[in-house]
Design a protein around this motif. Structure first.
Motif, PDB file in Angstrom:
ATOM      1  N   LYS A   1      24.780  54.997  44.790  1.00 18.09           N
ATOM      2  CA  LYS A   1      25.996  55.822  44.725  1.00 18.09           C
ATOM      3  C   LYS A   1      27.119  55.189  45.550  1.00 18.09           C
ATOM      4  CE  LYS A   1      23.530  60.184  43.998  1.00 18.09           C
ATOM      5  NZ  LYS A   1      23.142  61.480  44.591  1.00 18.09           N
ATOM      6  N   THR A   2      26.768  54.673  46.727  1.00 17.43           N
ATOM      7  CA  THR A   2      27.784  54.050  47.582  1.00 17.43           C
ATOM      8  C   THR A   2      28.328  52.787  46.945  1.00 17.43           C
ATOM      9  OG1 THR A   2      26.579  54.904  49.509  1.00 17.43           O
ATOM     10  CG2 THR A   2      28.273  53.256  49.914  1.00 17.43           C
ATOM     11  N   ALA A   3      27.433  51.989  46.313  1.00 15.71           N
ATOM     12  CA  ALA A   3      27.892  50.780  45.634  1.00 15.71           C
ATOM     13  C   ALA A   3      28.861  51.114  44.515  1.00 15.71           C
ATOM     14  CB  ALA A   3      26.695  50.009  45.081  1.00 15.71           C
TER      15      ALA A   3
ATOM     16  N   LYS B   1      29.628  61.293  34.817  1.00 17.02           N
ATOM     17  CA  LYS B   1      28.373  60.549  34.716  1.00 17.02           C
ATOM     18  C   LYS B   1      27.537  60.604  35.987  1.00 17.02           C
ATOM     19  CE  LYS B   1      29.359  58.955  30.581  1.00 17.02           C
ATOM     20  NZ  LYS B   1      28.547  59.249  29.382  1.00 17.02           N
ATOM     21  N   TRP B   2      28.012  61.284  37.010  1.00 16.43           N
ATOM     22  CA  TRP B   2      27.303  61.285  38.297  1.00 16.43           C
ATOM     23  C   TRP B   2      25.885  61.849  38.163  1.00 16.43           C
ATOM     24  CZ3 TRP B   2      29.070  58.390  41.961  1.00 16.43           C
ATOM     25  CH2 TRP B   2      28.566  58.507  43.254  1.00 16.43           C
TER      26      TRP B   2
ATOM     27  N   ALA C   1      38.737  56.308  36.607  1.00 17.11           N
ATOM     28  CA  ALA C   1      37.520  56.031  37.361  1.00 17.11           C
ATOM     29  C   ALA C   1      36.910  57.308  37.926  1.00 17.11           C
ATOM     30  CB  ALA C   1      37.825  55.043  38.492  1.00 17.11           C
ATOM     31  N   ILE C   2      37.745  58.164  38.507  1.00 11.83           N
ATOM     32  CA  ILE C   2      37.217  59.398  39.110  1.00 11.83           C
ATOM     33  C   ILE C   2      36.645  60.320  38.039  1.00 11.83           C
ATOM     34  CG2 ILE C   2      37.860  61.498  40.341  1.00 11.83           C
ATOM     35  CD1 ILE C   2      39.797  59.848  41.991  1.00 11.83           C
ATOM     36  N   ALA C   3      37.355  60.460  36.929  1.00  8.19           N
ATOM     37  CA  ALA C   3      36.872  61.349  35.860  1.00  8.19           C
ATOM     38  C   ALA C   3      35.549  60.854  35.292  1.00  8.19           C
ATOM     39  CB  ALA C   3      37.931  61.432  34.763  1.00  8.19           C
ATOM     40  N   LEU C   4      35.458  59.566  35.018  1.00  5.29           N
ATOM     41  CA  LEU C   4      34.221  59.020  34.458  1.00  5.29           C
ATOM     42  C   LEU C   4      33.064  59.144  35.444  1.00  5.29           C
ATOM     43  CD1 LEU C   4      32.938  57.542  32.047  1.00  5.29           C
ATOM     44  CD2 LEU C   4      33.524  55.386  33.183  1.00  5.29           C
ATOM     45  N   ALA C   5      33.337  58.821  36.724  1.00  7.09           N
ATOM     46  CA  ALA C   5      32.278  58.935  37.731  1.00  7.09           C
ATOM     47  C   ALA C   5      31.811  60.379  37.882  1.00  7.09           C
ATOM     48  CB  ALA C   5      32.776  58.391  39.070  1.00  7.09           C
TER      49      ALA C   5
ATOM     50  N   ALA D   1      31.539  50.230  32.847  1.00 10.34           N
ATOM     51  CA  ALA D   1      30.716  50.100  31.643  1.00 10.34           C
ATOM     52  C   ALA D   1      29.329  50.700  31.851  1.00 10.34           C
ATOM     53  CB  ALA D   1      30.595  48.625  31.262  1.00 10.34           C
ATOM     54  N   GLY D   2      28.756  50.502  33.052  1.00 11.84           N
ATOM     55  CA  GLY D   2      27.445  51.082  33.337  1.00 11.84           C
ATOM     56  C   GLY D   2      27.466  52.596  33.330  1.00 11.84           C
ATOM     57  N   LEU D   3      28.496  53.169  33.939  1.00 12.86           N
ATOM     58  CA  LEU D   3      28.621  54.628  33.915  1.00 12.86           C
ATOM     59  C   LEU D   3      28.852  55.128  32.489  1.00 12.86           C
ATOM     60  CD1 LEU D   3      30.918  55.170  37.041  1.00 12.86           C
ATOM     61  CD2 LEU D   3      28.486  55.683  36.876  1.00 12.86           C
ATOM     62  N   TRP D   4      29.687  54.425  31.757  1.00 15.78           N
ATOM     63  CA  TRP D   4      30.006  54.800  30.380  1.00 15.78           C
ATOM     64  C   TRP D   4      28.740  54.815  29.518  1.00 15.78           C
ATOM     65  CZ3 TRP D   4      34.166  51.669  27.179  1.00 15.78           C
ATOM     66  CH2 TRP D   4      34.378  52.305  25.944  1.00 15.78           C
ATOM     67  N   ARG D   5      27.863  53.828  29.734  1.00 12.41           N
ATOM     68  CA  ARG D   5      26.655  53.696  28.915  1.00 12.41           C
ATOM     69  C   ARG D   5      25.473  54.478  29.486  1.00 12.41           C
ATOM     70  NH1 ARG D   5      24.490  48.941  28.954  1.00 12.41           N
ATOM     71  NH2 ARG D   5      23.667  49.016  26.844  1.00 12.41           N
ATOM     72  N   ASN D   6      25.728  55.307  30.482  1.00 12.69           N
ATOM     73  CA  ASN D   6      24.663  56.101  31.111  1.00 12.69           C
ATOM     74  C   ASN D   6      23.582  55.211  31.714  1.00 12.69           C
ATOM     75  OD1 ASN D   6      25.932  58.498  30.317  1.00 12.69           O
ATOM     76  ND2 ASN D   6      24.889  58.477  28.333  1.00 12.69           N
ATOM     77  N   GLN D   7      23.976  54.046  32.193  1.00  8.66           N
ATOM     78  CA  GLN D   7      23.059  53.130  32.877  1.00  8.66           C
ATOM     79  C   GLN D   7      23.638  52.840  34.259  1.00  8.66           C
ATOM     80  OE1 GLN D   7      22.912  50.221  29.445  1.00  8.66           O
ATOM     81  NE2 GLN D   7      20.773  50.163  30.097  1.00  8.66           N
ATOM     82  N   PRO D   8      23.469  53.767  35.182  1.00 10.30           N
ATOM     83  CA  PRO D   8      24.163  53.669  36.472  1.00 10.30           C
ATOM     84  C   PRO D   8      23.653  52.564  37.378  1.00 10.30           C
ATOM     85  CG  PRO D   8      22.636  55.511  36.484  1.00 10.30           C
ATOM     86  CD  PRO D   8      22.641  54.982  35.079  1.00 10.30           C
TER      87      PRO D   8
END
Length: 884
Positions: free
Chosen positions: A338-340, A398-399, A391-395, A258-265
């Protein structure tokens, strides 16, 4: 009568749970998209960040692309999609409960027309093991996982807040849809099916069985019963705890996505921390429950065997703990953030991978725990790959929103050492999973038409220990250094504060090495590292609790970990076999054909019934076979009850009394526990203290004779005892050819190689099982048998009742003799005896001492307490932040 209604209702609930999970997924997804558009128009604050407009990492600034408001988030409009999604998820949860109720109803009421009830339960099982039947099968375990996810999802709907609910619950609902599909049981054509239904009738699951051709309404009178190894109280609580741990891994994963999706990493870290801590606690205690079950039930002499299924759960736990440590530094270190992100995603994916390993049948004979393939391997693979791809595609997309450190963290900062600790944990996990996955590599190669020669290590314990010991040496040392850095006991290049705990570590370790006679350098290294972790974290704990005990969770968990390592070191590394065979008898012939260096013969001792033997500091005596009655405490002598085969009941051959209370009279029928025969082994120590252990053997049609240990617990060690070999307790004695002896009073003869003397023949008025009248006559012979354990008197009888002759024999299991008084010759004064010989009752047993094993169990509880304490603090902090 075939009870089809409850099965149809259960299948309806399965379909309803699947459909409502899909509806909740779509509705939450649309709701999340709407909120994302609102957030793009009105900037959203990340209140837990220490910056606004810029991210501060390691003293440097990095521009962030997500706009940040100065104050609170602007109010959001009502969301009809969110309301629909909530109701859909609540109905989904109710449907999951309905499925569980229907399945348990079928099992509890013994509706053996259903394949699941017939396969996993029986009428003889007590209630607690009927509960275990629920999750013995794959369908039941998937249902248990569904239930916990549904429960946690309902809690998150109420506690996560409007900002996080939609994107996070979209992930949750999608996971539930996949899980519900595993028990859907929908078949397309002859080969393609989705899921395996727990509500299949026996005739549907086994349509080719001949019985259904002759009798389509056939219902078995009883089921196959629960796997005897699972008939243990730990199996009532271990699986639910383990699957609750599985469910907990979904929460931080959903927050992260959800954090990656919302651009709030970074924003997802704080709400996910408390759930990660709870998940680590629950999953860890679930794993150790499994270890304790293995210790009490299996007879390999320990609690951890590096079995592939054990590894498949251990690896996600290691990665979860590593993710937890990187979450602590995510605010100040982009590398930590990033590791988390990577480790949190990996934890959940590894749970899915472990599910694939254990339920696809791919492990084959590599594990004693794995399920057989129900034809779901392809569906499990799709489940795994779907979330890996998502998960990989979203990460990847949004990376770019994760800021980058302009300068690497200094070696003198806590961020650096916490990252190193997480890295070591991850490497430990990688080493285990890379070897455990060898059957998967082979299967992949086979699918491409190639042959792989990779094989699992022949000595798995030695293979994994060789690497894992050094990983945990490093982890133990890092916990001490990391805690001192975290609490600013050392700053910059001044590390003087570590001198005192370092000196104490050396002194205590030297004493333990000398006292414990530790000579192995690897063991020395692990002991020193564990004591160092204990000293440093103990010092930190004393300082923290003076200020605020709520901050002590980390130190407590690390102390528990150090105690666990010490317990593992001594209980596994210094386990001592005390059942040494000094008789010279060849107990096992297998050693003649293996390179076992006569190990089995050296480490097992033979005990004849009631014949004392010396074993180290103990004198051992095998006292005979025992069984359990359902409502009688303790154990009963097997000879006191005639067991009715296949009925799990018996007839009392005498009055059954325990602790002065009469439970059954002679001739009464009593209910028995199935399959278990216990072997009473009496221990007498050098001080004269006497105690008994009751190792057991289980006779099972599917699995043969299974031995389980019994444990005598002392403060500093356990005495662990199990039987290696026993005569089949269900087999009747095989008597050899009858031998006849004609002797006079005071004559000597031989009974099964023992000297016997006929002392006398006397008149008697009492014969067990025979009512004598005034015109009846009975005599009883007094035959004294001499053995190396002393004398034993056998008393066969000769009865004349109603002009009929009866000859009640006397049987001695200890001597392996049955003697019958056949004839009395008054002319010669001689008495004729019929004698049969058989195998004397015996057991072959093995006993080990496990020093300091209680330190391991205590350490496990302390680790769990530390995680829970830290989780409560993090949750309160998050709650205060939301209210601010």
């Amino acid at each position: 009568m075939i009870h089809t209604t409850v099965g149809q209702l259960g299948h309806f609930f399965v379909i309803l749970s699947f459909i409502t999970a899909l509806v909740a997924t779509v509705a939450y997804f649309i709701s999340a998209l709407g909120r994302q558009q609102t957030a793009a128009a009105e900037p959203v604050e990340e209140p837990q960040l220490a910056y606004a407009g810029e991210a501060n990492f390691n003293g440097k600034t990095a521009k962030r692309k997500t706009p940040v408001a100065a104050q609170k988030t602007a109010p959001l409009p009502p969301d009809d999609w969110r309301t629909l999604a909530r109701w859909a998820f609540y109905i989904h949860g109710a449907a999951v409960v309905g499925v569980g109720v229907c399945l348990y109803w079928i099992i509890y009421n013994h509706y053996f027309e259903y394949h699941y009830a017939w396969s996993h339960s029986s009428r003889a099982l007590p209630v607690q093991y009927v509960i275990s039947c629920f999750w013995e099968g794959q369908e039941g375990s998937f249902l248990l996982w569904l239930f916990w996810n549904a429960l946690l999802g309902a809690i998150l709907i109420r506690t996560s807040g409007r900002t996080w609910e939609a994107p996070m619950m979209a992930v949750f609902a999608l996971v539930q849809a996949f899980l519900a599909s595993m028990i859907l049981g929908v078949v397309f054509g002859d080969t393609f099916k989705i899921g395996s239904s727990p509500f299949l009738l026996l005739r549907e699951a086994m349509p080719d069985a001949p019985i259904f051709t002759t009798d389509p309404t056939f219902i078995p009178k009883d089921g196959n019963g629960l796997n005897p190894l699972l008939q243990n109280y730990w199996m009532v609580i271990h699986p639910p705890t383990l699957f609750l741990g599985f469910a907990f891994t979904l929460v931080p994963f959903a927050y992260c996505i959800a954090g990656l999706w919302r651009n709030q990493p970074l924003a997802w870290i704080r709400p996910a921390q408390s759930w990660t801590l709870l998940g680590a606690a629950v999953l860890g205690i679930g794993i150790m429950m499994g270890g304790y079950w293995a210790y009490e039930t299996l007879n390999f002499g320990g609690y951890w065997n590096w079995d592939p299924v054990e590894n498949a759960v251990y690896v996600p736990w290691l990665v979860m703990v590593a993710a937890l440590h990187t979450m602590l530094i995510a605010k100040k270190s982009s590398t930590g953030l990033k590791t988390a992100t990577i480790l949190t995603i990996s934890t959940f994916l590894l749970i899915l991978y472990s599910t694939f390993l254990t339920r696809s049948g791919i492990l084959g004979n590599a594990s004693v725990h794995s399920f057989t393939d129900l034809g779901l391997s392809g569906q499990l693979l799709v489940y795994l790959l779907a979330f890996v791809g998502l998960a990989i595609a979203l990460a990847a997309v949004k990376w770019k929103h994760i800021p980058t450190d302009e300068q690497e963290a200094s070696v003198y900062t806590k961020e650096f050492w916490l990252f190193i600790g997480a890295l070591v944990l991850s490497l430990a996990a990688f080493q285990v999973i890379i070897t455990t996955s060898i059957p998967v590599y082979n299967k992949i190669m086979e699918s491409f038409g190639k042959v792989s020669n990779l094989a699992l290590p022949t000595d798995q314990i030695a293979h994994y220990n060789k690497f894992q010991v050094w990983f945990f040496v490093a982890i133990a040392l890092l916990t001490g250094v990391g805690q001192y850095l975290w609490w600013r006991k050392v700053e910059g290049k001044k590390w003087d504060a570590l001198i005192t705990p370092g000196i104490l570590t050396l002194l205590v370790s030297a004493g333990l090495i000398a006292f414990g006679e530790i000579r192995n350098p690897v063991y020395m290294a692990l002991l020193v590292a564990s004591v160092f972790a204990l000293m440093t974290n103990g010092n930190i704990l004393l300082g923290v609790i003076r200020g605020n005990y709520r901050l002590s969770g980390g130190a407590i968990a690390h102390i528990g970990m150090a105690l666990m390592l010490i317990g593992i070191l001594f209980s596994a590394g210094f386990s001592k076999v005390v059942s040494l065979n000094t008789s010279g008898l060849l107990i096992s012939k297998q050693d003649e054909f293996t390179k076992n260096d006569n190990k089995e013969n050296k480490e097992n001792t033979l005990l004849w019934l009631n014949q004392p033997e010396r074993m180290g500091e103990y004198q051992l005596t095998y006292r005979g076979q025992r069984i359990e009655a359902r409502d009688v405490p303790g154990f009963l002598n097997r000879k006191d009850v005639t067991v009715i085969e296949g009925d799990f009941r018996g007839i009392a051959q005498r009055d059954i009394e325990q602790n002065g209370k009469l439970y059954y009279k002679k001739g009464d029928t009593l209910a028995l526990y199935p399959e278990n025969t216990y072997y009473e082994v009496e221990y007498r120590d050098k001080d004269g203290k006497v105690f008994s252990l009751y190792p057991r053997a289980q006779v099972n049609e599917r699995m043969g004779l299974l031995a389980s240990p019994d444990v005598y617990r002392k403060a500093d060690r356990d005495l662990y005892t199990f039987v290696s070999s026993v005569p089949d307790p269900t087999a009747e004695n095989r008597w050899e050819k009858t031998e006849t002896y004609s002797v006079a009073i005071k004559d000597t003869f031989f009974l099964n190689d023992y000297v016997a003397i006929l002392d006398n023949v006397v008149r008697t008025n009492q014969i067990d099982g025979i009512d004598l009248g005034p015109n009846d006559a009975a005599v009883r012979a007094q035959v004294r048998v001499l053995s190396k354990n002393g004398e034993q008197v056998l008393q066969p009888a000769f009865v004349i009742r109603n002009r009929m002759v009866a000859r009640p024999a006397d049987v001695s299991d200890e001597l392996g003799v049955r003697i019958q008084l056949n004839e009395i010759d008054p002319r010669t004064g001689k008495f004729s005896f019929a004698v049969n010989r058989t195998q004397r009752d015996y057991i072959v047993m093995k006993a080990l001492e496990k020093p300091l094993i209680n330190v391991l169990w205590i350490g496990t509880l302390i680790v769990t307490f530390g995680f829970v304490l830290a989780a409560i603090r993090r949750y309160r902090e998050f709650g205060k932040m939301r209210k601010a």
